[in-house]
Design a protein around this motif. Structure first.
Motif, PDB file in Angstrom:
ATOM      1  N   GLU A  81       0.839  -1.195   0.000  1.00  8.16           N
ATOM      2  CA  GLU A  81       0.000   0.000   0.000  1.00  8.16           C
ATOM      3  C   GLU A  81       0.878   1.250   0.000  1.00  8.16           C
ATOM      4  N   VAL A  82       0.466   2.217  -0.809  1.00  7.38           N
ATOM      5  CA  VAL A  82       1.165   3.495  -0.915  1.00  7.38           C
ATOM      6  C   VAL A  82       0.176   4.598  -0.579  1.00  7.38           C
ATOM      7  N   ILE A  83       0.474   5.358   0.463  1.00  4.28           N
ATOM      8  CA  ILE A  83      -0.383   6.476   0.854  1.00  4.28           C
ATOM      9  C   ILE A  83       0.020   7.707   0.048  1.00  4.28           C
ATOM     10  N   ALA A  84      -0.963   8.331  -0.569  1.00  7.15           N
ATOM     11  CA  ALA A  84      -0.731   9.572  -1.318  1.00  7.15           C
ATOM     12  C   ALA A  84      -1.747  10.608  -0.868  1.00  7.15           C
ATOM     13  N   GLY A 104       1.326  -1.711  -6.805  1.00  8.58           N
ATOM     14  CA  GLY A 104       0.906  -1.298  -5.478  1.00  8.58           C
ATOM     15  C   GLY A 104      -0.562  -0.927  -5.419  1.00  8.58           C
ATOM     16  N   THR A 105      -1.025  -0.692  -4.208  1.00  6.06           N
ATOM     17  CA  THR A 105      -2.398  -0.250  -3.973  1.00  6.06           C
ATOM     18  C   THR A 105      -2.350   1.153  -3.404  1.00  6.06           C
ATOM     19  N   ARG A 106      -2.959   2.107  -4.090  1.00  6.19           N
ATOM     20  CA  ARG A 106      -2.917   3.476  -3.590  1.00  6.19           C
ATOM     21  C   ARG A 106      -3.997   3.676  -2.539  1.00  6.19           C
ATOM     22  N   VAL A 107      -3.605   4.400  -1.509  1.00  7.59           N
ATOM     23  CA  VAL A 107      -4.498   4.704  -0.391  1.00  7.59           C
ATOM     24  C   VAL A 107      -4.528   6.215  -0.252  1.00  7.59           C
ATOM     25  N   PRO A 108      -5.587   6.865  -0.727  1.00  3.56           N
ATOM     26  CA  PRO A 108      -5.612   8.329  -0.674  1.00  3.56           C
ATOM     27  C   PRO A 108      -5.965   8.854   0.706  1.00  3.56           C
ATOM     28  N   VAL A 109      -5.258   9.894   1.118  1.00  2.00           N
ATOM     29  CA  VAL A 109      -5.616  10.671   2.299  1.00  2.00           C
ATOM     30  C   VAL A 109      -5.877  12.092   1.804  1.00  2.00           C
ATOM     31  N   THR A 110      -7.069  12.598   2.062  1.00  2.00           N
ATOM     32  CA  THR A 110      -7.541  13.809   1.393  1.00  2.00           C
ATOM     33  C   THR A 110      -7.153  15.074   2.147  1.00  2.00           C
ATOM     34  N   ARG A 118      -7.278  30.840   3.874  1.00  2.00           N
ATOM     35  CA  ARG A 118      -7.908  29.628   3.356  1.00  2.00           C
ATOM     36  C   ARG A 118      -6.806  28.734   2.825  1.00  2.00           C
ATOM     37  N   ARG A 119      -6.779  27.493   3.249  1.00  2.00           N
ATOM     38  CA  ARG A 119      -5.784  26.547   2.738  1.00  2.00           C
ATOM     39  C   ARG A 119      -6.334  25.135   2.834  1.00  2.00           C
ATOM     40  N   PHE A 120      -5.722  24.247   2.108  1.00  2.00           N
ATOM     41  CA  PHE A 120      -6.057  22.829   2.205  1.00  2.00           C
ATOM     42  C   PHE A 120      -5.126  22.199   3.243  1.00  2.00           C
ATOM     43  N   VAL A 121      -5.699  21.437   4.166  1.00  2.00           N
ATOM     44  CA  VAL A 121      -4.920  20.935   5.294  1.00  2.00           C
ATOM     45  C   VAL A 121      -4.947  19.406   5.325  1.00  2.00           C
ATOM     46  N   LEU A 122      -3.904  18.866   5.928  1.00  2.00           N
ATOM     47  CA  LEU A 122      -3.763  17.426   6.109  1.00  2.00           C
ATOM     48  C   LEU A 122      -4.351  17.036   7.458  1.00  2.00           C
ATOM     49  N   ASP A 123      -5.283  16.080   7.450  1.00  2.00           N
ATOM     50  CA  ASP A 123      -5.857  15.545   8.676  1.00  2.00           C
ATOM     51  C   ASP A 123      -4.925  14.446   9.179  1.00  2.00           C
ATOM     52  N   LEU A 124      -4.179  14.756  10.215  1.00  2.00           N
ATOM     53  CA  LEU A 124      -3.160  13.818  10.692  1.00  2.00           C
ATOM     54  C   LEU A 124      -3.778  12.554  11.282  1.00  2.00           C
ATOM     55  N   ASP A 125      -4.957  12.670  11.872  1.00  2.00           N
ATOM     56  CA  ASP A 125      -5.634  11.469  12.380  1.00  2.00           C
ATOM     57  C   ASP A 125      -6.036  10.548  11.231  1.00  2.00           C
ATOM     58  N   GLU A 126      -6.497  11.133  10.148  1.00  2.00           N
ATOM     59  CA  GLU A 126      -6.856  10.330   8.977  1.00  2.00           C
ATOM     60  C   GLU A 126      -5.614   9.655   8.397  1.00  2.00           C
ATOM     61  N   LEU A 127      -4.498  10.376   8.396  1.00  4.08           N
ATOM     62  CA  LEU A 127      -3.255   9.784   7.902  1.00  4.08           C
ATOM     63  C   LEU A 127      -2.846   8.586   8.759  1.00  4.08           C
ATOM     64  N   ARG A 128      -2.879   8.762  10.064  1.00  7.06           N
ATOM     65  CA  ARG A 128      -2.502   7.650  10.952  1.00  7.06           C
ATOM     66  C   ARG A 128      -3.415   6.444  10.744  1.00  7.06           C
ATOM     67  N   ALA A 129      -4.707   6.709  10.585  1.00 10.50           N
ATOM     68  CA  ALA A 129      -5.665   5.616  10.413  1.00 10.50           C
ATOM     69  C   ALA A 129      -5.465   4.882   9.092  1.00 10.50           C
ATOM     70  N   ALA A 130      -4.862   5.547   8.116  1.00  7.38           N
ATOM     71  CA  ALA A 130      -4.661   4.938   6.795  1.00  7.38           C
ATOM     72  C   ALA A 130      -3.521   3.931   6.787  1.00  7.38           C
ATOM     73  N   VAL A 131      -2.637   4.007   7.768  1.00  2.00           N
ATOM     74  CA  VAL A 131      -1.476   3.107   7.805  1.00  2.00           C
ATOM     75  C   VAL A 131      -1.898   1.734   8.311  1.00  2.00           C
ATOM     76  N   THR A 132      -1.532   0.701   7.544  1.00  2.00           N
ATOM     77  CA  THR A 132      -1.799  -0.674   7.950  1.00  2.00           C
ATOM     78  C   THR A 132      -0.493  -1.459   7.906  1.00  2.00           C
ATOM     79  N   ASP A 133      -0.596  -2.743   8.198  1.00  2.00           N
ATOM     80  CA  ASP A 133       0.591  -3.597   8.128  1.00  2.00           C
ATOM     81  C   ASP A 133       1.089  -3.767   6.693  1.00  2.00           C
ATOM     82  N   ARG A 134       0.253  -3.406   5.722  1.00  2.00           N
ATOM     83  CA  ARG A 134       0.657  -3.541   4.316  1.00  2.00           C
ATOM     84  C   ARG A 134       1.229  -2.240   3.752  1.00  2.00           C
ATOM     85  N   THR A 135       1.226  -1.169   4.539  1.00  3.74           N
ATOM     86  CA  THR A 135       1.729   0.110   4.042  1.00  3.74           C
ATOM     87  C   THR A 135       3.245   0.048   3.880  1.00  3.74           C
TER      88      THR A 135
END
Length: 400
Positions: free
Chosen positions: A119-122, A139-145, A159-176
């Motif tokens: 898995e690749v987080i983008a 690979g399998t892409r895993v989007p974090v918005t 006004r800006r686009f921001v990274l949700d760090l909790d969402e990023l952490r939740a996206a990580v698995t053993d396959r990342t």
């Protein structure tokens, strides 16, 4: 004659047809519209750098295959650039690799480092080649918005686009396997903050992840925003592949001179894939870019000042035309929200815009897996001549 029944295109690439950039550029040509869609400058870079390429051609430097890792002069200039700007020390012989632009660097890094099923987080929205390269690597892409946010910075509304760090952490698995970053970020114009990058770095160390970071807009930051290479943070140098490019900084996009900097082990891995892609490229241009990287600070300051003025010109015109504007902290793109204009479908809006206003833009939804997240956003490029932007602004006022 027998008819082929099996699809010809590899199924990994089945979702990637003609790019939106080709479609919109053709639409601009057909309608005589101003093309603010594709992100390339409409003027060449410094004359002395162009002449350096001519000199290399005439002197016979690079007209035959250059060294696989890149010419020594350019590798040394890249290493000096990273050390002088960011305090990052790289061995030009073992930790620098020249590529055919950042596009090849991304492809080679993912082909080298990703196993089928990894898995690749983008961070979405993301540059379209990311998805294609992840697919080619199996690979399998895993989007974090990244999501729009209104806040206050230095006492002013932002006004800006921001990274949700909790969402990023939740996206990580053993396959990342790795996180694919882009900062300054195309298309949103966001520059990830030190706090955001520190959190990403801590997560990468904690979960033993690699990071591939696309930093091609590193010199195009505005309003006091800081470009911070994640490789400079604790625990990151040995797990990070940093991608740079000359195209955006020096306005010679056609030369296709990019590079990576990384540990010897990561550089060797990426080189193993890269050598079977282009093998080598851009011979004489490599010598010219070596000189470009050594231009005085005044050049880089002037580039930022020029683009900041163009950003403000286009942004203010878009506001007057009725768009909601996310004024970028970096890159040369501005993202807008079309809902104040009574529209919700970026594709339909961009396909009708040439007839309505004589301007071409790009629907941000093409950069999303979650198309509904990007549906109301449209991207404009401001890396054009001032008079071109002024005419575009004049035309866009028809929408108001």
């Amino acid at each position: 004659m027998a008819v082929m029944t099996r699809p010809l295109l590899n199924r990994r690439l089945a979702e990637f047809g003609t790019t939106i950039f080709a479609e919109m550029s053709a639409l601009a040509a057909r309608t005589g519209s101003i093309n603010l869609g594709q992100g390339f400058p409409d003027t060449d870079g410094p004359e002395e750098i162009r002449e350096a390429a001519v000199r290399a051609l005439r002197d016979g430097r690079g007209n035959q295959y250059p060294p696989g890792p890149g010419v020594p002069e350019l590798r040394s200039a890249i290493a000096d650039h990273q050390r002088e700007r960011y305090g990052l020390a790289y061995d030009p012989d073992a930790e620098v690799l020249v590529t055919a632009g950042a596009t090849e660097a991304i492809a080679a890094a993912l082909l080298a480092l990703v196993e089928p099923g990894d898995e690749v987080i983008a961070l979405e929205p993301y540059y379209d080649s990311y998805a294609a390269c992840i697919a080619m690597a199996g690979g399998t892409r895993v989007p974090v918005t990244l999501r729009p946010h209104e806040g206050v910075r230095d006492g002013a509304a932002e006004r800006r686009f921001v990274l949700d760090l909790d969402e990023l952490r939740a996206a990580v698995t053993d396959r990342t396997r790795l996180i694919l970053l882009n900062t300054p970020h195309n298309p949103t114009g966001t520059v990830l903050t030190r706090a955001e990058l520190t959190a990403v770095a801590e997560l990468a160390v904690e979960r033993d992840l690699l990071v591939v970071t696309d930093e091609v807009y590193e010199h195009l930051v505005f309003d006091g925003a800081e470009h911070l290479p994640i490789a400079s943070l604790p625990g990151m140098r040995e797990r990070t592949v940093t991608i740079g490019s000359s195209g955006k900084t020096f306005s010679f996009t056609g030369w296709k001179v990019g590079w990576i900097t990384a540990s010897p082990e990561l550089t060797s891995a990426v080189r193993s894939a890269k050598q079977f892609l282009t093998y080598v490229s851009s011979g004489p241009f490599q010598y010219a870019i070596a000189e470009a990287l050594r231009l005085p600070a005044a050049y880089f300051d002037g580039l930022r000042a020029d683009l900041r003025a163009k950003r403000d010109l286009l942004s203010e015109g878009l506001v007057q035309a009725g768009f909601e504007v996310y004024r970028p902290a970096g890159t040369y793109f501005v993202t807008t929200d079309i809902r104040p204009l009574g529209a919700t479908d970026g594709f339909a809006f961009c396909r009708s815009l040439p007839e309505r206003a004589g301007v071409v833009a790009i629907p941000n939804a093409v950069f999303y897996d979650h198309r509904e997240e990007g549906a109301p956003f449209v991207r404009f490029a401001f890396c054009k001549k001032t008079e071109v932007l002024e005419e575009a602004v004049s035309r866009l006022k028809r929408l108001a």
